[in-house]
Design a protein around this motif. Structure first.
Motif, PDB file in Angstrom:
ATOM      1  N   PRO A 219      39.189  -6.268 -43.411  1.00  0.00           N
ATOM      2  CA  PRO A 219      39.875  -7.113 -42.432  1.00  0.00           C
ATOM      3  C   PRO A 219      41.375  -7.183 -42.699  1.00  0.00           C
ATOM      4  O   PRO A 219      41.813  -7.028 -43.836  1.00  0.00           O
ATOM      5  N   LYS A 221      44.639  -9.052 -43.424  1.00  0.00           N
ATOM      6  CA  LYS A 221      44.763 -10.313 -44.155  1.00  0.00           C
ATOM      7  C   LYS A 221      46.001 -11.108 -43.776  1.00  0.00           C
ATOM      8  O   LYS A 221      46.010 -12.326 -43.839  1.00  0.00           O
ATOM      9  N   ARG A 384      41.307 -13.504 -36.163  1.00  0.00           N
ATOM     10  CA  ARG A 384      41.006 -13.337 -37.600  1.00  0.00           C
ATOM     11  C   ARG A 384      39.628 -12.773 -37.884  1.00  0.00           C
ATOM     12  O   ARG A 384      38.648 -13.244 -37.327  1.00  0.00           O
ATOM     13  N   GLY A 385      39.594 -11.787 -38.728  1.00  0.00           N
ATOM     14  CA  GLY A 385      38.310 -11.221 -39.139  1.00  0.00           C
ATOM     15  C   GLY A 385      37.717 -10.297 -38.101  1.00  0.00           C
ATOM     16  O   GLY A 385      36.720  -9.641 -38.346  1.00  0.00           O
ATOM     17  N   LYS A 386      38.326 -10.265 -36.917  1.00  0.00           N
ATOM     18  CA  LYS A 386      37.730  -9.476 -35.829  1.00  0.00           C
ATOM     19  C   LYS A 386      38.696  -8.386 -35.363  1.00  0.00           C
ATOM     20  O   LYS A 386      38.454  -7.215 -35.586  1.00  0.00           O
ATOM     21  N   GLU A 387      39.774  -8.771 -34.712  1.00  0.00           N
ATOM     22  CA  GLU A 387      40.649  -7.715 -34.205  1.00  0.00           C
ATOM     23  C   GLU A 387      42.095  -8.160 -34.009  1.00  0.00           C
ATOM     24  O   GLU A 387      42.392  -9.342 -33.842  1.00  0.00           O
ATOM     25  N   VAL A 408      39.996  -3.003 -34.729  1.00  0.00           N
ATOM     26  CA  VAL A 408      38.735  -3.745 -34.826  1.00  0.00           C
ATOM     27  C   VAL A 408      38.208  -3.662 -36.259  1.00  0.00           C
ATOM     28  O   VAL A 408      38.212  -2.588 -36.865  1.00  0.00           O
ATOM     29  N   THR A 409      37.775  -4.805 -36.790  1.00  0.00           N
ATOM     30  CA  THR A 409      37.198  -4.815 -38.136  1.00  0.00           C
ATOM     31  C   THR A 409      35.683  -4.656 -38.046  1.00  0.00           C
ATOM     32  O   THR A 409      35.021  -5.429 -37.345  1.00  0.00           O
ATOM     33  N   TYR A 410      35.169  -3.675 -38.732  1.00  0.00           N
ATOM     34  CA  TYR A 410      33.715  -3.467 -38.774  1.00  0.00           C
ATOM     35  C   TYR A 410      33.185  -3.904 -40.133  1.00  0.00           C
ATOM     36  O   TYR A 410      33.885  -3.797 -41.141  1.00  0.00           O
ATOM     37  N   GLY A 411      31.927  -4.361 -40.120  1.00  0.00           N
ATOM     38  CA  GLY A 411      31.337  -4.899 -41.344  1.00  0.00           C
ATOM     39  C   GLY A 411      31.047  -3.851 -42.398  1.00  0.00           C
ATOM     40  O   GLY A 411      30.931  -4.167 -43.577  1.00  0.00           O
ATOM     41  N   ASP A 414      28.905   2.227 -42.017  1.00  0.00           N
ATOM     42  CA  ASP A 414      27.827   2.614 -41.112  1.00  0.00           C
ATOM     43  C   ASP A 414      28.025   1.995 -39.728  1.00  0.00           C
ATOM     44  O   ASP A 414      27.816   2.655 -38.713  1.00  0.00           O
ATOM     45  N   ALA A 415      28.425   0.720 -39.713  1.00  0.00           N
ATOM     46  CA  ALA A 415      28.640   0.045 -38.430  1.00  0.00           C
ATOM     47  C   ALA A 415      29.779   0.717 -37.661  1.00  0.00           C
ATOM     48  O   ALA A 415      29.703   0.894 -36.445  1.00  0.00           O
ATOM     49  N   ALA A 418      28.593   4.030 -36.295  1.00  0.00           N
ATOM     50  CA  ALA A 418      27.714   3.814 -35.144  1.00  0.00           C
ATOM     51  C   ALA A 418      28.537   3.474 -33.901  1.00  0.00           C
ATOM     52  O   ALA A 418      28.219   3.917 -32.794  1.00  0.00           O
ATOM     53  N   ALA A 419      29.598   2.697 -34.091  1.00  0.00           N
ATOM     54  CA  ALA A 419      30.448   2.315 -32.954  1.00  0.00           C
ATOM     55  C   ALA A 419      31.163   3.542 -32.384  1.00  0.00           C
ATOM     56  O   ALA A 419      31.348   3.657 -31.166  1.00  0.00           O
ATOM     57  N   GLU A 424      32.109   2.950 -28.634  1.00  0.00           N
ATOM     58  CA  GLU A 424      32.756   1.630 -28.634  1.00  0.00           C
ATOM     59  C   GLU A 424      34.043   1.654 -29.434  1.00  0.00           C
ATOM     60  O   GLU A 424      34.873   0.744 -29.325  1.00  0.00           O
TER      61      GLU A 424
ATOM     62  N   SER B 268      27.787  -8.887 -41.893  1.00  0.00           N
ATOM     63  CA  SER B 268      28.406  -7.591 -42.190  1.00  0.00           C
ATOM     64  C   SER B 268      27.799  -6.503 -41.316  1.00  0.00           C
ATOM     65  O   SER B 268      28.520  -5.675 -40.765  1.00  0.00           O
ATOM     66  N   SER B 271      28.989  -6.899 -37.797  1.00  0.00           N
ATOM     67  CA  SER B 271      30.442  -7.135 -37.691  1.00  0.00           C
ATOM     68  C   SER B 271      30.726  -8.480 -37.028  1.00  0.00           C
ATOM     69  O   SER B 271      31.523  -8.591 -36.103  1.00  0.00           O
TER      70      SER B 271
END
Lengths: 545, 328
Positions: A219, A221, A384-387, A408-411, A414-415, A418-419, A424, B268, B271
């Motif tokens: 993410p 900061k 925050r934490g997203k985009e 965009v922040t991915y977890g 792999d996520a 996949a996006a 996406e 996580s 997301s």
């Protein structure tokens, strides 16, 4: 046994020559307390797999390979931050594996020569102290003639390799992926791949709203250009804030907000500002803003810039659009480490910070939630934490071709993969796991590829501990590192074998004469034997008697 | 009742104070230093000191503790070491994200779990009872990242029915909570994490409800109700289920509290920028103000839920008497 040792020692001195004299006698003098005893078990510290799946794998292969010389080494895969603390704060480690990322400012050899190997270098927490390197590191720092500086840097690389100051394992590629059915005009940059600033400017979107959806797993900061020290933050801030010069895709320096940088003499630099620039709020960018930016960073001791600013004797405006910097001593890395890094601040906004911000008494505690710069992108929002969303500043002298960038922040990796597969996400900003890149490349409309980088994975040694003080011992370790296996299996082929501390991707500074050592266990044992080491009946390695 | 409630409130406040103090000590006992996490190790000692000064870490520990307590009481929880944003802003944003996810997950868990538990007990030893028990236990034994990953692979990556994650499509940030809830894209995105959370927790209320129901169904008053000729549905829901609910209510409070803080993996995987992710990020980066705030908020939630559970007991079971000394 004694005779054997002396003989080995004489042979060794003869082979390595005068330059190696000091280190060649090391086994006898420094290991007298342990003479003939088994070499103690040591450990390789790495970050754990959840931080970087590659490092523990490398560590396992290396610790396994150490058995080939009769030495027991265990793997310590720990939380990244704890590991960093152990190395840089507590200095409590034997060997460690780290990835030195190919940040743009690391194209300049200062980081890998002076900061990491000079006895006073800020990174050098591993006790490396070689008078020859100290001398070369200082010389390259003050040599303002770039060709002469390159000669010094080449020599330093050779000396570091010969002394086995560390063992670069592999030079990994920047493994990126993008949707080729959506994007056009990406510009890969050394060390940054397609996540580069030049891609942000040149990329165009074939369909939809024109925004490039850029994925990253860590993410964002911070948006405060004074307190930012992390390359993640620099990558986003540089879209909104202009710099005086930029590092071009090939690693060279190119003018940006500065029309010209004139080196008057070794200690004097004139900066001429480009005409007609404006901040995002419509106010013009003036030479006063540039002077304010320098003064403000100095006043608040901006962490990333403080060491460069300490070398400034004076900063004075010497023309309608020009400013003169006088240095207390010549400083060759100034261009990359300072002028290509510092962000131009609007004086009319920052002069009141932190005084007029409620509950903030230090600029490092200022969140800068709505950045206003003069860069090619304007700030839209940061969730925050997203985009983070920024839109093209069409009035900029180098206006972007896309409508904007959405980070965009991915977890997880792999996520993010996949996006990209699902359409996406359009591209990765930073590294994607090599195995996922291979998979994505098989999908229609997606390109998964490795781009050259000047970063590297490195096996570092604590030069103050046990056998690691001994050059011959370090050479033996270097000779047993299974680089081919690591490159092909662990890195899925997205890497080159490591040798010099300056990677081949950094073409200008890399010394091509420094080659990677191939894995050769027999040669490693010969090196150890020549240095006086021996083995017991169970093939356990013993110190020189 | 009022006396008891006040007494419980005082206990609750004392517990919160103790938790806050423990948190302060715990985070400072973590190995490593905060400046090491937020600033490059290449920076020299003077810069490290500069950062400590900015964060107030140069003050003696006792002084930091009193400032911390004062800030807690005045609800000024400070600023993040990492982003410099106000902790309360960060927490409120992340808390709502998690709450949305957990509300959906817990609604699914409780409604389906309690419903199934009632029917399974009523039809004891039927295929539904045995099958439900087995499936519930399998889900409970399966880590959420496995369930979530399988759902993602099948329903998102392969079939493309659901998006891969996030709360809304990139670049379409809603203007506030209402706007978010009105977005069809949000509801598309919450389905898979909700099922993942629901699947993991469903066995708890389901099996507790089933066991309680079986116990209640063996009671005399149930026999009496049946003998009176009441419809089976009335006996099952009005007489048996209401009495069997107590156990589920007790566990629900605790379960919801843990669920709010325990969704690191789900967040996580999908997301989802929630509290779980924030807890891990802030603890790992030694961002004391945010880490303390996150854990404290979670502790407050669990303690408050316990408090409300106790009060709810009285409503659900009139046999419980409240006295000044507590419940009898």
């Amino acid at each position: 046994m004694k005779e054997h040792s002396d003989l080995s020692r004489r042979k060794f001195i003869k082979k390595t020559g005068a330059a190696g004299l000091a280190v060649s006698i090391a086994p006898i003098s420094i290991f007298s307390h342990a003479a003939g005893k088994p070499v103690e078990e040591m450990s390789v510290l790495t970050a754990n797999a959840s931080f970087d799946p590659v490092r523990p794998e490398m560590g396992r292969l290396i610790t396994q390979a150490c058995k080939g010389i009769g030495w027991d080494v265990k793997l310590a895969a720990e939380d990244y931050n704890l590991g960093i603390g152990k190395v840089f704060k507590e200095k409590d480690f034997d060997m460690f594996i780290v990835r030195w990322t190919g940040r743009a400012n690391r194209i300049d050899p200062e980081t890998f020569i002076y900061m990491q190997h000079h006895k006073d270098g800020n990174y050098n927490k591993w006790g490396y102290d070689n008078p020859k390197i100290n001398e070369l590191a200082e010389a390259q720092q003050i040599e303002m003639d770039v060709e002469k500086r390159r000669t010094i840097v080449h020599e330093a690389q050779q000396v570091l390799f010969d002394d086995v100051a560390r063992s670069p394992i592999v030079y990994p590629s920047m493994t990126n992926a993008y949707r080729e059915d959506r994007l056009d005009g990406l510009v890969p940059m050394v060390g940054e791949g397609i996540g580069s600033f030049w891609s942000d400017l040149s990329v165009s979107v074939k369909s939809g709203d024109g925004y490039v959806r850029t994925g990253q797993t860590s993410p964002l900061k911070n948006l405060n250009p004074i307190s930012a020290t992390d390359s993640n933050e620099f990558k986003e801030l540089r879209m909104m804030y202009d710099r005086l010069v930029q590092i071009a895709p090939d690693g060279s320096i190119t003018p940006w907000a500065a029309k010209a940088i004139n080196v008057v003499d070794d200690k004097t630099v004139d900066i001429v500002l480009r005409d007609g620039m404006k901040f995002h709020d419509g106010k013009p960018v003036t030479i006063e803003d540039i002077k304010f930016t320098f003064d403000y960073h100095k006043q608040w001791k901006a962490p990333f810039f403080i060491s460069s600013l300490e070398k400034f004797e004076s900063i004075e405006i010497n023309g309608a659009n020009s400013l003169r910097i006088k240095l207390s001593a010549p400083h060759a890395p100034l261009m990359v480490n300072f002028l290509a890094s510092i962000f131009i601040l609007p004086m009319h906004i920052w002069k009141d910070i932190p005084e007029k911000v409620a509950d903030v008494d230090d600029v490092l505690n200022f969140a800068n939630e709505k950045p206003v710069g003069s860069g090619p992108f304007r700030f839209d929002y940061w969730d925050r934490g997203k985009e983070l969303k920024v839109s093209a500043n069409t009035g900029h002298f180098n206006a972007p071709k896309c409508a904007g960038i959405i980070r965009v922040t991915y977890g997880s990796h792999d996520a993010m993969a996949a996006a990209i597969e699902a359409g996406e996400c359009d591209r990765t900003r930073y590294i994607l796991k090599p195995a996922l890149v291979q998979d994505l490349d098989k999908i229609n409309g997606v390109v998964g590829k490795g781009y050259p980088s000047h970063g590297f994975y490195d096996l570092g040694y604590n030069h103050l501990r046990g056998p690691l003080k001994d050059r011959a011992f370090r050479e033996a370790i270097d000779l047993i590192i299974p680089r081919d296996l690591i490159r092909d299996i662990v890195m899925s082929g997205f890497a080159e074998n490591g040798g010099s501390v300056i990677a081949p991707a950094n073409e200008y500074w890399h010394n091509p004469a420094v080659k990677s050592n191939a894995q050769n266990v027999k040669k490693a044992r010969d090196v150890l034997a020549a240095a006086g080491y021996s083995w017991d009946s169970d093939d356990k390695l013993l110190y020189p008697a | 009742m009022l006396d008891y409630t006040l007494r419980r409130l005082v206990y609750t406040l004392i517990t919160m104070f103790a938790v806050a103090s423990i948190l302060f000590v715990l985070f400072r006992m973590l190995p490593g230093e905060p400046t090491m996490q937020v600033i490059s190790p290449a920076m020299d000692a003077a810069v490290q000191e500069r950062m400590k000064e900015a964060f107030g870490l140069n003050e003696p520990l006792w002084k930091q503790y009193f400032i911390y307590l004062k800030n807690l009481v005045t609800l000024e929880w400070g600023r993040s070491f990492v982003s410099a944003q106000e902790v309360t802003d960060i927490l409120s944003y992340r808390f709502w994200n998690t709450l949305l996810l957990m509300a959906a997950g817990m609604c699914l868990t409780l409604v389906l779990g309690i419903g199934l538990g009632i029917v399974m007990a009523w039809r004891r030893n039927s295929a539904l009872d045995i099958g439900g028990t087995v499936v519930g236990l399998v889900f409970q034994a399966t880590p959420p990242f496995i369930t979530g990953l399988l759902l993602l692979i099948v329903l998102s990556y392969r079939l493309g029915i659901f998006p891969t994650g996030g709360m809304y499509p990139p670049g379409q940030r809603p203007d506030g909570l209402f706007d978010l809830l009105m977005m069809p894209a949000f509801w598309e995105r919450i389905v898979l994490p909700t099922i993942t959370v629901g699947a993991y927790y469903i066995s708890t209320p389901m099996l507790i409800m089933r066991d309680s129901m079986l116990e209640v169904l063996g009671s005399d008053f149930i026999e009496l109700a049946k003998a009176k000729g009441l419809k089976p549905r009335v006996v099952m829901l009005r007489h048996a289920a209401r009495n069997a609910l107590l156990g589920v209510v007790t566990i629900s409070g605790i379960m919801i509290g843990f669920a709010v803080g325990g969704q690191v993996v789900v967040e996580s995987l999908f997301s989802w920028p929630g509290m779980g992710q924030l807890m891990v990020e802030s603890a790992a980066s030694h961002d004391y103000p945010v880490a303390q705030g996150t854990f404290l908020m979670l502790a407050m939630l669990v303690i408050s839920l316990n408090f409300f559970t106790d009060i709810l007991y009285c409503y659900l079971d009139p046999r419980i008497k409240i006295t000044a000394a507590g419940m009898n």
